[in-house]
Motif scaffolding. Structure first.
Motif: not given
Length: 842
Positions: A90-92, A139-145, A151-156, A244-250
């Protein structure tokens, strides 16, 4: 296009050099896959597109070709329902979308100037919202922010807290262990994603838990103690929820892009195409190539300032060559442009060859570097279809053949080759080449057999729309039989209309030009004294081999060489002497032409220097005139104040009556004369350029440079003159006067109050500042405002152009600071727009 000829000419290697100017791997791959086309329409459009890209690069110097990521695999997955792109993919895609939008804006704003580029630019998508949505999540490194979702912010946050608690618990546990079980400098570490502590092996039973690793010596175990297992399990649950939350976002981001699959895929193709044009344009600029004129008429070939594309990379000081061929029409009709358009280029990937990049000719003389030939002297006239080049080894004949073939094939592949203005190239339907030694033990082919195999293909397939390049005609076998076969082949190709360029060492082939219409001899010149090539082509003159001369220089016995010369047929010796005389005369003519060219260059340089001096002098004169006008204006204001004061005194004296008026008048005249005298002494005592050579006498019209005033001489006495200026008579030194022509009635100026006349001013309603530097604006604008104010003009139109806006800024600063300017504004419709500033004067 004949694949064997392309390989022999090292066409793939040339494309690899061009591909090196691309900004992406996909763009370089597109360049390497180019193939020569027989379609005149295709070749014309491709060369025009490259030429437009070259011009665009000059105009839009702040634009850079964006990165073109290889998202082909991601796009294939995007086309499958239910698939999910990972964060890096997605970054690319976001990088692709950003580059497409930026390139689209850069190209389409100049669509009228570069219509062919605009056609490609229109295929670039502008999906700013989709690109922004991806960048907000990845982000530019190819990781989900972290902030991709609440929800992802809370989990992290919980994950980071859980990890901190585990580390704290384990660090406390380490300190609680007996000293005999502790490892020195022990700390918490990770093994297979689990937090562990180092424990001596003998403490394994005391600590319990799970062993995840051990040290190299086996004395230390890395154990996950029971106190951390529960915390680790909680951490694992949080990490699974995070996944699971990352997969949902992607999945959501992928689903939002799926309807745009075709548009994104087309944008990728367009960006790759632009990168291909970008690489070819940069190559053309690098080699100083000029777009050649191409046509379906294979009867004309003109090369101007051409250079071998490969030697430009591997050899310094490559000598350019010119070659013009204007053969007569052939028996076969030439292709029409419509017929040529039916051929479409096929594009395949070619692996780079591992051969040396530079083509080689025969070995250079001992101690001499090999160089490319300078081929050209004159134009091959009508009726010539075959150029037969002869001469010694190391003369550059093979390089000449390869350069002509490579330039033609590169142009037909859409690459501007290293040629100069005036180059005209036919679009050949096919190119054939028999160059080099292609013997093969595996195929049981000798050198001569390999030549025959290539010549057979040429004879079978070459026609009036083909180019045939044949090196060393008749070599590899008995000279008599080889010469006879070469003679028959050259005559056949010439009568067929094939454009043929061949080289040979055989003397009997040089006679074909006298017997067969359409064949012309040529030779690459060789310095008979220094025994080194000059790389100049001599049309109409066959070359000599210089074999015996080179042998003598290399030290072979003189008696042996004398015997060899005596064994030569008399006719061949006589022909050699004649050729030597012709070469000497040509050398003398070339020296004379070179000297004439040198003198012409010197004359041109001298003329340019004189013109520059004239321009500098004109600028200095203009600046001096400006300063003089400024001084005259200053003097006028000062004199006006002096006269006003005198007038006031005269009026006061008139009110008193009596002799006071006469006394005041004499005093006024004295004061004005003294003022003029002082100013005259300050001014250079020389006649103005507008003056005449007339003698100063009564009735002469004169200019008083000290004040800028004009008047009429009333009396001349003892190197002083009485001049009447606007009803007032003043005495000034004759050396301070300049005789001028009588002013025309139409130029008479209105008298100001008190009988004072103003000097002439060149007032205009507009001033043109285009082409000036910013620091020169004031010297042109201020006098224009002065003249307009003195002429009582209501407004002044200042033309500064659009450009970078630097001139407009300077004009605005001057207008803002000048109290005589009531207001100013940009030009309206029909007034020049932002390229003009209109000043309203007080």
């Amino acid at each position: 296009m004949n694949r064997h000829a392309l390989d022999v000419l090292q066409f793939p290697e040339a494309l690899a050099i061009v591909a090196g100017h691309a900004s992406s791997a996909l763009g370089a791959r597109a360049v390497r896959s180019l193939e020569p086309s027989g379609s005149v329409a295709f070749v014309t459009d491709e060369l025009r597109r490259v030429d437009q890209m070259s011009t665009f690069l000059f105009r839009a110097q702040d634009w850079q070709m964006p990165a073109v990521p290889d998202v082909r695999a991601a796009l294939r997955r995007l086309g499958v329902d239910g698939s999910v792109l990972d964060a890096a993919e997605l970054r690319d895609v976001a990088i692709l979308l950003r580059g497409a939008a930026a390139t689209r804006r850069a190209i389409l704003q100049h669509a009228d100037d570069y219509p062919l580029l605009a056609l490609v630019g229109e295929r670039l998508v502008k999906l700013d919202d989709d690109e922004r949505r991806i960048r907000d999540a990845v982000d530019d490194a190819g990781d989900v922010r972290d902030n991709a979702s609440n929800e992802l912010a809370r989990l992290r946050r919980e994950i980071r807290g859980a990890r901190s608690r585990i580390v704290e618990r384990l660090e406390a546990y380490i300190t609680s262990l007996p000293t005999r079980f502790q490892v020195q400098d022990a700390s918490v570490s990770l093994r297979d994603g689990r937090y562990v502590i180092p424990v001596r092996r003998e403490g394994r039973g005391e600590v319990g838990g799970l062993v995840h690793d051990e040290s190299a010596t086996g004395s230390t175990l890395f154990v996950e103690p029971p106190v951390a297992i529960e915390l680790m399990n909680r951490l694992r649950e949080l990490e699974l929820a995070e996944a699971r939350e990352v997969l949902r976002i992607l999945r959501e981001l992928t689903a939002s892009l799926r309807p745009l699959h075709d548009a994104i895929a087309d944008a990728l193709e367009a960006l790759v195409e632009i990168d291909s044009l970008f690489a070819r344009a940069r190559y053309a600029l690098h080699v100083q190539g000029t777009r050649p004129e191409v046509s379906a008429d294979s009867r004309a070939l003109t090369l101007v300032h051409a250079r071998h594309p490969l030697l430009l990379v591997t050899t310094s000081g490559v000598i350019p060559f010119d070659l013009a061929m204007e053969p007569a029409p052939t028996a076969e009709p030439a292709r029409t442009a419509d017929a040529a358009r039916t051929d479409d280029p096929t594009r395949t990937d070619d692996a780079a060859r591992t051969d040396d990049a530079a083509p080689t000719d025969d070995p250079a003389p001992i101690g001499e570097p090999a160089r490319v030939g300078e081929a050209v002297a004159g134009v091959i006239g009508p009726g010539e279809r075959t150029l037969l080049v002869s001469g010694p080894n190391t003369g550059g004949k093979t390089v000449l053949l390869k350069a002509i073939g490579l330039i033609s094939t590169l142009a037909q592949a859409g690459v501007i080759p290293p040629v100069g203005p005036g180059t005209k190239l036919p679009v050949f339907r096919d190119v054939f080449a028999d160059i080099g030694d292609e013997q093969s033990i595996e195929a049981s082919l000798s050198t001569f057999s390999a030549h025959l195999k290539n010549l057979r293909e040429i004879i079978e397939h070459a026609d009036g729309d083909s180019l045939a390049l044949i090196d060393e005609m008749g070599s590899g076998t008995d000279p008599a039989e080889g010469g006879a076969l070469a003679d028959a082949i050259l005559r056949t190709l010439t009568r067929r209309g094939t454009l043929t360029i061949a080289t040979t060492h055989l003397g009997q082939l040089k006679q074909i030009a006298a017997e067969e219409p359409g064949v012309v001899n040529a030779s690459l010149q060789f310095d008979a004294v220094a025994l080194r090539p000059t790389y100049r082509l001599l049309k109409g003159v066959p070359g000599r081999s210089y074999g015996l001369a080179i042998a003598r220089r290399l030290g072979l016995p003189e008696d042996l060489l004398d015997a060899a010369e005596a064994a030569l047929p008399a006719a061949e010796r006589d022909a050699g002497h004649l050729l030597a005389e012709l070469e000497e005369k040509d050398r003398q003519l070339s020296d004379a032409l070179a000297d004439a060219a040198l003198q012409a260059r010197r004359a041109a340089a001298l003329r340019e220097d004189v013109e520059q001096r004239e321009e500098a002098l004109a600028r200095r004169e203009k600046e001096a005139e400006r300063r003089a006008r400024q001084q005259a204006r200053d003097l006028l204001l000062s004199a006006r104040e002096e006269v006003d004061a005198v007038i006031r005194e005269l009026r006061e004296a008139a009110a008193d009556g009596g002799s006071a008026v006469d006394d005041a008048a004499r005093d006024a005249r004295r004061r004005v004369e003294e003022h003029v005298r002082r100013e005259a002494e300050r001014m250079p005592r020389e006649r103005a350029s507008s003056g005449t050579d007339e003698e100063l006498r009564e009735g002469s019209h004169v200019l008083i440079p000290a004040s800028g005033l004009q008047g009429v001489v009333v009396e001349v006495r003892d190197e002083r003159a009485t001049v009447e200026v606007g009803g007032l008579r003043v005495q000034v030194p004759t050396a301070g006067l300049t005789v001028i022509d009588a002013p025309k009635p139409a130029r008479q100026r209105q008298q100001l109050r008190g009988g004072w006349n103003t000097p002439d001013t060149d007032a205009s309603t507009e001033v043109d500042l285009r082409g000036l530097r910013a620091e020169d604006v004031a010297s042109q604008l201020n006098p224009a405002i002065d003249a307009a104010v003195q002429a009582a003009l209501p407004s002044l139109r200042v033309i500064h152009g659009k450009g970078t806006g630097a001139l407009r800024e300077v004009v605005t600063e001057i207008m803002s600071a000048d109290p005589r300017v009531k207001s100013y504004r940009a030009g309206g419709v029909g007034e020049g727009g932002t390229g003009v500033t209109v000043a309203e004067l007080r």
